[in-house]
Enzyme design. Sequence first.
Site, PDB file in Angstrom:
ATOM      1  N   LYS A 215      -5.733  28.103 -23.476  1.00 57.96           N
ATOM      2  CA  LYS A 215      -6.837  28.888 -24.061  1.00 57.96           C
ATOM      3  C   LYS A 215      -7.936  29.149 -23.035  1.00 57.96           C
ATOM      4  O   LYS A 215      -8.391  30.268 -22.857  1.00 57.96           O
ATOM      5  CB  LYS A 215      -7.454  28.169 -25.283  1.00 57.96           C
ATOM      6  CG  LYS A 215      -6.490  27.932 -26.431  1.00 57.96           C
ATOM      7  CD  LYS A 215      -7.164  27.269 -27.614  1.00 57.96           C
ATOM      8  CE  LYS A 215      -7.702  25.885 -27.313  1.00 57.96           C
ATOM      9  NZ  LYS A 215      -6.649  24.901 -26.929  1.00 57.96           N
TER      10      LYS A 215
ATOM     11  N   ARG B  56     -11.251  25.535 -35.887  1.00 54.30           N
ATOM     12  CA  ARG B  56     -10.129  24.597 -35.862  1.00 54.30           C
ATOM     13  C   ARG B  56      -9.835  24.032 -37.246  1.00 54.30           C
ATOM     14  O   ARG B  56      -8.952  23.177 -37.374  1.00 54.30           O
ATOM     15  CB  ARG B  56     -10.467  23.431 -34.920  1.00 54.30           C
ATOM     16  CG  ARG B  56     -10.059  23.681 -33.471  1.00 54.30           C
ATOM     17  CD  ARG B  56     -10.579  22.540 -32.615  1.00 54.30           C
ATOM     18  NE  ARG B  56      -9.641  22.161 -31.607  1.00 54.30           N
ATOM     19  CZ  ARG B  56      -9.794  22.431 -30.300  1.00 54.30           C
ATOM     20  NH1 ARG B  56     -10.823  23.082 -29.849  1.00 54.30           N
ATOM     21  NH2 ARG B  56      -8.892  22.034 -29.449  1.00 54.30           N
TER      22      ARG B  56
ATOM     23  N   ARG C  47      -3.777  18.300 -16.214  1.00 49.96           N
ATOM     24  CA  ARG C  47      -4.964  19.149 -16.005  1.00 49.96           C
ATOM     25  C   ARG C  47      -6.016  18.442 -15.146  1.00 49.96           C
ATOM     26  O   ARG C  47      -6.306  17.264 -15.327  1.00 49.96           O
ATOM     27  CB  ARG C  47      -5.570  19.500 -17.373  1.00 49.96           C
ATOM     28  CG  ARG C  47      -6.934  20.186 -17.274  1.00 49.96           C
ATOM     29  CD  ARG C  47      -7.328  20.896 -18.547  1.00 49.96           C
ATOM     30  NE  ARG C  47      -7.120  20.126 -19.756  1.00 49.96           N
ATOM     31  CZ  ARG C  47      -7.127  20.668 -20.978  1.00 49.96           C
ATOM     32  NH1 ARG C  47      -7.334  21.964 -21.138  1.00 49.96           N
ATOM     33  NH2 ARG C  47      -6.928  19.916 -22.033  1.00 49.96           N
TER      34      ARG C  47
ATOM     35  N   ARG D  55     -10.131  14.996 -17.529  1.00 48.42           N
ATOM     36  CA  ARG D  55     -10.859  14.767 -18.783  1.00 48.42           C
ATOM     37  C   ARG D  55     -10.451  13.446 -19.404  1.00 48.42           C
ATOM     38  O   ARG D  55      -9.270  13.100 -19.399  1.00 48.42           O
ATOM     39  CB  ARG D  55     -10.549  15.897 -19.762  1.00 48.42           C
ATOM     40  CG  ARG D  55     -11.570  17.010 -19.729  1.00 48.42           C
ATOM     41  CD  ARG D  55     -11.119  18.225 -20.477  1.00 48.42           C
ATOM     42  NE  ARG D  55     -10.695  17.970 -21.852  1.00 48.42           N
ATOM     43  CZ  ARG D  55     -10.321  18.916 -22.701  1.00 48.42           C
ATOM     44  NH1 ARG D  55     -10.301  20.185 -22.317  1.00 48.42           N
ATOM     45  NH2 ARG D  55      -9.946  18.618 -23.926  1.00 48.42           N
TER      46      ARG D  55
ATOM     47  N   ARG E  53      -4.458  14.378 -30.673  1.00 53.92           N
ATOM     48  CA  ARG E  53      -4.963  15.759 -30.718  1.00 53.92           C
ATOM     49  C   ARG E  53      -3.906  16.699 -31.286  1.00 53.92           C
ATOM     50  O   ARG E  53      -4.227  17.626 -32.032  1.00 53.92           O
ATOM     51  CB  ARG E  53      -5.407  16.206 -29.319  1.00 53.92           C
ATOM     52  CG  ARG E  53      -6.706  15.518 -28.883  1.00 53.92           C
ATOM     53  CD  ARG E  53      -6.886  15.505 -27.385  1.00 53.92           C
ATOM     54  NE  ARG E  53      -7.016  16.830 -26.818  1.00 53.92           N
ATOM     55  CZ  ARG E  53      -6.836  17.105 -25.522  1.00 53.92           C
ATOM     56  NH1 ARG E  53      -6.503  16.134 -24.683  1.00 53.92           N
ATOM     57  NH2 ARG E  53      -6.999  18.318 -25.084  1.00 53.92           N
TER      58      ARG E  53
HETATM   59  P1  ADP Z   1      -6.588  24.698 -23.245  1.00 51.18           P
HETATM   60  O1  ADP Z   1      -7.957  25.305 -23.019  1.00 51.18           O
HETATM   61  O2  ADP Z   1      -5.790  25.432 -24.278  1.00 51.18           O
HETATM   62  O3  ADP Z   1      -6.622  23.237 -23.525  1.00 51.18           O
HETATM   63  P2  ADP Z   1      -6.146  25.147 -20.343  1.00 51.18           P
HETATM   64  O4  ADP Z   1      -6.352  26.609 -20.150  1.00 51.18           O
HETATM   65  O5  ADP Z   1      -7.185  24.223 -19.847  1.00 51.18           O
HETATM   66  O6  ADP Z   1      -5.771  24.862 -21.891  1.00 51.18           O
HETATM   67  O7  ADP Z   1      -4.732  24.791 -19.684  1.00 51.18           O
HETATM   68  C1  ADP Z   1      -4.202  23.457 -19.754  1.00 51.18           C
HETATM   69  C2  ADP Z   1      -3.493  23.136 -18.439  1.00 51.18           C
HETATM   70  O8  ADP Z   1      -2.302  23.930 -18.315  1.00 51.18           O
HETATM   71  C3  ADP Z   1      -4.313  23.416 -17.184  1.00 51.18           C
HETATM   72  O9  ADP Z   1      -4.036  22.438 -16.211  1.00 51.18           O
HETATM   73  C4  ADP Z   1      -3.823  24.797 -16.723  1.00 51.18           C
HETATM   74  O10 ADP Z   1      -3.952  24.950 -15.316  1.00 51.18           O
HETATM   75  C5  ADP Z   1      -2.373  24.794 -17.159  1.00 51.18           C
HETATM   76  N1  ADP Z   1      -1.888  26.107 -17.613  1.00 51.18           N
HETATM   77  C6  ADP Z   1      -2.550  27.035 -18.354  1.00 51.18           C
HETATM   78  N2  ADP Z   1      -1.770  28.108 -18.595  1.00 51.18           N
HETATM   79  C7  ADP Z   1      -0.579  27.859 -17.990  1.00 51.18           C
HETATM   80  C8  ADP Z   1       0.665  28.594 -17.881  1.00 51.18           C
HETATM   81  N3  ADP Z   1       0.826  29.781 -18.470  1.00 51.18           N
HETATM   82  N4  ADP Z   1       1.663  28.024 -17.193  1.00 51.18           N
HETATM   83  C9  ADP Z   1       1.522  26.801 -16.612  1.00 51.18           C
HETATM   84  N5  ADP Z   1       0.391  26.059 -16.669  1.00 51.18           N
HETATM   85  C10 ADP Z   1      -0.650  26.584 -17.362  1.00 51.18           C
HETATM   86  P1  ADP Z   2      -8.291  21.379 -26.019  1.00 50.30           P
HETATM   87  O1  ADP Z   2      -8.087  22.726 -26.556  1.00 50.30           O
HETATM   88  O2  ADP Z   2      -7.709  21.155 -24.688  1.00 50.30           O
HETATM   89  O3  ADP Z   2      -7.919  20.327 -27.019  1.00 50.30           O
HETATM   90  P2  ADP Z   2     -11.246  21.578 -26.201  1.00 50.30           P
HETATM   91  O4  ADP Z   2     -12.010  21.512 -24.951  1.00 50.30           O
HETATM   92  O5  ADP Z   2     -11.204  22.872 -26.934  1.00 50.30           O
HETATM   93  O6  ADP Z   2      -9.803  21.073 -25.800  1.00 50.30           O
HETATM   94  O7  ADP Z   2     -11.746  20.469 -27.222  1.00 50.30           O
HETATM   95  C1  ADP Z   2     -11.942  19.138 -26.818  1.00 50.30           C
HETATM   96  C2  ADP Z   2     -12.399  18.300 -28.008  1.00 50.30           C
HETATM   97  O8  ADP Z   2     -13.680  18.798 -28.457  1.00 50.30           O
HETATM   98  C3  ADP Z   2     -11.513  18.346 -29.235  1.00 50.30           C
HETATM   99  O9  ADP Z   2     -10.434  17.408 -29.161  1.00 50.30           O
HETATM  100  C4  ADP Z   2     -12.514  17.984 -30.343  1.00 50.30           C
HETATM  101  O10 ADP Z   2     -12.815  16.595 -30.334  1.00 50.30           O
HETATM  102  C5  ADP Z   2     -13.767  18.733 -29.873  1.00 50.30           C
HETATM  103  N1  ADP Z   2     -13.786  20.101 -30.419  1.00 50.30           N
HETATM  104  C6  ADP Z   2     -13.670  21.261 -29.722  1.00 50.30           C
HETATM  105  N2  ADP Z   2     -13.718  22.322 -30.543  1.00 50.30           N
HETATM  106  C7  ADP Z   2     -13.875  21.841 -31.804  1.00 50.30           C
HETATM  107  C8  ADP Z   2     -13.951  22.429 -33.096  1.00 50.30           C
HETATM  108  N3  ADP Z   2     -13.900  23.765 -33.262  1.00 50.30           N
HETATM  109  N4  ADP Z   2     -14.103  21.599 -34.160  1.00 50.30           N
HETATM  110  C9  ADP Z   2     -14.177  20.270 -34.006  1.00 50.30           C
HETATM  111  N5  ADP Z   2     -14.064  19.650 -32.827  1.00 50.30           N
HETATM  112  C10 ADP Z   2     -13.913  20.412 -31.717  1.00 50.30           C
END
Ligand code: ADP
Ligand code: ADP
Length: 213
Positions: free
Chosen positions: A13, A88, A127, A160, A171
Amino acid sequence: MHILLMGPPGAGKGTQAERLVKEFGIAHISTGDMFRAAVKEGTELGKKAQACMQAGQLVPDDVTIGIVRERLSKDDCKKGFILDGFPRTVEQAEALDNILRELHLSLKAAVNIDVPEELLIERAVGRRICKKCGSTYNIKFKKPVHEGICDVCGGELYQRADDSEATMKNRLAVFHKQTEPLIAYYQNNGLYKKIDGTKSVDAVFDEIKAALQ
Ligand code: ADP
Ligand code: ADP
Ligand code: ZN
């Protein structure tokens, strides 16, 4: 352009949001980034969010909805926005609909970046993020040129606290239970777009852009 990105943790994302922001010149609103900044600054919000995040649980809806409502009223959102990781829960989606109605805005699409579970764990656990500029890397899929150092600014990379395999399991369970019901919510109002997130970053981006046509 007003879009939301609702994939599971580690789906890509943030990576795609960054590109969409550049492509469309819109604001990037990541509730996760907002909570992490608050934790770092030690604010009241940070205190409320920290334990939930550490455990891989969601921050309570009233807290989360409150910060999004405030954020969407800021001037930079007038050019459009991408919501990354919000809503979410169904309660958050309903609150968002109310906020959008008040602001006389409508969503273009609710994009779900779909990725199978094994790959999500690999992506999240691998990551790494730059302390200084926030650029995202992956020890397997997007290595920096020099290990532990940001290609963009030379900053130090960190992992993280919630990107451990154990917390990822929580999660993912939270995603299935609380966030997946949003698929039906956005299918019902015709905004839902499912994207194959297993492909390369470029290919996923192209698919999202095509879905926004
Ligand atoms: P999110 O915000 O959904 O948690 P991130 O954009 O931070 O996800 O991506 C999670 C991890 O996967 C990061 O280390 C990123 O570099 C990697 N990643 C993101 N998109 C891709 C992809 N299409 N193919 C391989 N690795 C990816
Ligand atoms: P990822 O998509 O990689 O799980 P985010 O950075 O979006 O990570 O979220 C990290 C954490 O922040 C989540 O696991 C949750 O604890 C909190 N969080 C983020 N967005 C929300 C949301 N919309 N509602 C509740 N908690 C959230
Ligand atoms: Zn950097």
